[in-house]
Each structure stands twice: as C-alpha cells, then as structure tokens.
Design an enzyme around this catalytic site. Sequence first.
Site, PDB file in Angstrom:
ATOM      1  N   SER A 138       0.795  -1.234   0.000  1.00  0.00           N
ATOM      2  CA  SER A 138       0.000   0.000   0.000  1.00  0.00           C
ATOM      3  C   SER A 138       0.831   1.290   0.000  1.00  0.00           C
ATOM      4  O   SER A 138       0.315   2.335  -0.352  1.00  0.00           O
ATOM      5  CB  SER A 138      -0.907   0.020   1.229  1.00  0.00           C
ATOM      6  N   ASP A 181      -4.292   7.229   8.268  1.00  0.00           N
ATOM      7  CA  ASP A 181      -5.003   6.187   9.012  1.00  0.00           C
ATOM      8  C   ASP A 181      -3.986   5.488   9.921  1.00  0.00           C
ATOM      9  O   ASP A 181      -2.847   5.948  10.005  1.00  0.00           O
ATOM     10  CB  ASP A 181      -5.755   5.247   8.044  1.00  0.00           C
ATOM     11  N   HIS A 193      -0.924   4.457   7.454  1.00  0.00           N
ATOM     12  CA  HIS A 193      -0.495   5.141   6.220  1.00  0.00           C
ATOM     13  C   HIS A 193      -0.358   6.653   6.392  1.00  0.00           C
ATOM     14  O   HIS A 193      -1.221   7.275   7.014  1.00  0.00           O
ATOM     15  CB  HIS A 193      -1.508   4.884   5.096  1.00  0.00           C
TER      16      HIS A 193
END
Length: 389
Positions: free
Chosen positions: A63, A345, A348
């Site tokens: 990610s 979050d 991230h």
Amino acid sequence: MDNTQKKSNFISSVLVLFFFLCFFLSDPALAEDSTFSLIDQVVVQNHNSHGRTLSKLFVFGDSYVDTGNNKIFTVESWKYPYGMTLPGIPTGRYSDGLVFTDFLASYMGMKSPMPYKQWTGLFKWRVRNGMNFAHGGTGVFNTWIKEPNMTTQINTFKKYIADGVYNKRDLARSMAIVALSGNDYTQYVLDGGTDEGFRAFIVKVLNQLEVNLREIGKIGLKKVVMLTLQPLGCLPNKAISLSYEKCDEPLNNETIFHNTLLQQIVQKLNSETTDTLFHVLDLYSAFLSVINKSAGETGSTKFGNPLLKPCCIPASAEVLCGSVDGNGVKQYTLCENPTGNIFWDPVHPTQSGWSAISSALKPSIDKLMLCNQLNIHTQRPSSASVATS
Ligand SMILES: *[C@@H]1O[C@H](CO)[C@@H](O)[C@H](O)[C@H]1NC(C)=O
Ligand SMILES: *[C@@H]1O[C@H](CO)[C@@H](O)[C@H](O)[C@H]1NC(C)=O
Ligand SMILES: *[C@@H]1O[C@H](CO)[C@@H](O)[C@H](O)[C@H]1NC(C)=O
C-alpha cells in the site's frame, strides 16, 4: 603533461561522454500527452527537460506504493474518505490523496505509472512510462488479504515482457522501486507469532525478499531500488499506546534489524551482477526526519498535535477507516484537515505526510537519476565500470 593533468583530462572526457550519453538516451517520445487526469496534472509538476536515462518506472510491493490495483469492492482504499483531498474521490490509493509512487514519479519527471489492473492492454503509450504492480496489504508471503504477493507481482511483470509490451532496450532504461512495509510482520502477529521468534521470522522475510530482488535483477532493468522499512514503532497503531506522542523504541529497534539485513542483501546482490544496480532508498530515516523536525521545539512545527495521531481513526479494532454500518453510519472519526497530520489512518501517511517524506528523500532520488557511471565508480572496481558502461 604531468600525471594529474592527464588524469583530469581523462575525467573531463569521461564527463563529456557521460553527458552525451544522458542526452542521447533521453526519450523525446516521452513528452507528455494532452490527456491528463486530475492526479496526473498535479503530479507532473517537476518535469525536467534535461536528458534522463531512466524513462520507465516499475513498482512492486504494498500500500505504500500501490496506486489502485486492489479489487474495488473489497478494500478500504476504494471507499470514502480515501482520496478526499485529491482528487476528491477514492482512487484505490491508501491515502487522502497521493502516495510515495506519485511523488517519486514526479521527481523523475514522469507521470505516475499506471496500475496494471487498470490497463486494458490497448494503447501501449499509456504504459510507456512503466507499470505499477503493487497491491496494498501484501508481503513477500501470503497475508490476510487475497491479493498477489511479491513473487506473483514479479511473474505478472514477466508476462507483459513475454507479450512484448516492453523490450530489452526499454528495460535497460528502467528502474524498479520495491516497497515492503511490514504486512508480513502483521500476519506474523495475526498468526500468533511470539516476540522470541520475531527475529528469526525477520530473517525468513529477508531471505524471501532476496530471492525476489534477484529475480527482478534477472529481468535486466537498469536499477532496482529497495525502500528501507519505515519505523514501525512510529506508526499510529503502535504509538496509540504512547498517546500518539512517541514512537515505540523496541519495535523501531526490530525495524533497524530488518534494515541492516536489507543493506547486506543489496551489497551481496551488487557483487553478483554487473548489469543491474541495486540501491537502497532510506525511507526509515526520511520518516524519522519528518517526525523529528515536527517534534523539535525549534524550527517550524509543521504537523499537528499529537504528532502521530492519524486523521482517520476507526471506531474499534473490528472496523477500518472507511467502514460504515448497515445503516450507513460512519465507523470512524475524521479530522478536519488532513494536511495537518503526518498520518492518514493507523498505518499510512497522508498526502502531505508523503510530500514531506518524499522531499526528505529527494536528494537521494536525484542521485539515482544521474547517469550510472557515477554510481558505478563509488560501488564497483573501475574494471567493472568499463565493462558495464
Ligand atoms: C505467492 O503466492 C502464490 C499464489 O498464492 C503462492 O503459490 C506462493 O507460494 C507465494 N509465494 C511465497 C513466497 O509465499
Ligand atoms: C535493540 O537491539 C539490540 C540487538 O540488536 C539489543 O541489544 C538492544 O537491547 C535493543 N534495544 C531496545 C531498546 O530494544
Ligand atoms: C530522530 O530523533 C531520534 C531521537 O531523538 C534520534 O535517535 C534519531 O537519530 C533522529 N533521526 C533523524 C533521522 O533525524
């Protein structure tokens, strides 16, 4: 002519050749086309007109670099509030806007490479600056998410090469960026792994990463760049137990262990091959420098208070940022302005976090973009540099 003069003449002729090569290899066909998406317009702000030898970027990992490969209906990156800052709707990026890949591509003077899942196979020009094979949530081993691990990502790349989407000449001007941001370690914890066994598992992960990097090296790219593991102890999901004010130092210590092994692997790979150069880009230090700078009492404190608190906080451990219940009620809280937070979050960075982290890495990225002779001189005996130039 004395010896030093001879030497400096030799060096200047090498430099002339070096710039000639840079110029010669720069690709006029890379001039941007007019069909920009909103994100591309923002991203291609650093387009440098001078010659460059690296004209394609291939992306592997998770990610931290995925720009939209994961399946739309299953992952949070395709749900609001992901993408709320840019472009205003979710794009499959795990951020409120851009992620590291976008900033890296921008520094390289190119558009962010297209996620391979979004390419129809038509219009080769759409993937002429490379492709992104990264999937959020993945690792070198299989994890909780049903998305392709790194080995599978590399095999997908090989299929495109076998299909003739890229030829040898393309690859010789390409760079790969590889991110491994710790999903294997999350899976280890989910599987009930012990603290005592953790170092042995880190070794296992890095052994597999070595296999994967060697495989990418065999493809014949000019450069393969591996990101160091970011300080895991500073991520909000860990820092929450320290009131989002401090990093968990023992966990950062484990991260340093991972990164030390990574450096050794990269050195080993460089001693094995002559055609592909392996580099490390120090994401760990970049994260810490942004955190340190913002935490410092002197200087401009850019990011808000407490420093490691994310913008989007899930209401419980069972839900994610972006989750809604059966009645459409949000299962998370959202800050007013994500630009004030390093983190988006629990794991991230925000777009502005990535912007700060990327600019801390910019000097190293600029070095990567130089023609290779310079790097080879610092890494290899000169005989090797003659053979590979
Ligand atoms: C990667 O995924 C494939 C398909 O699930 C699996 O067969 C393979 O063993 C995995 N590789 C590793 C190193 O775990
Ligand atoms: C960090 O790791 C080293 C071994 O690599 C260990 O000796 C040291 O005690 C660790 N420090 C912390 C704070 O965990
Ligand atoms: C950040 O701060 C920590 C602790 O104050 C220090 O150990 C570390 O070297 C700093 N790192 C960077 C990259 O500035």
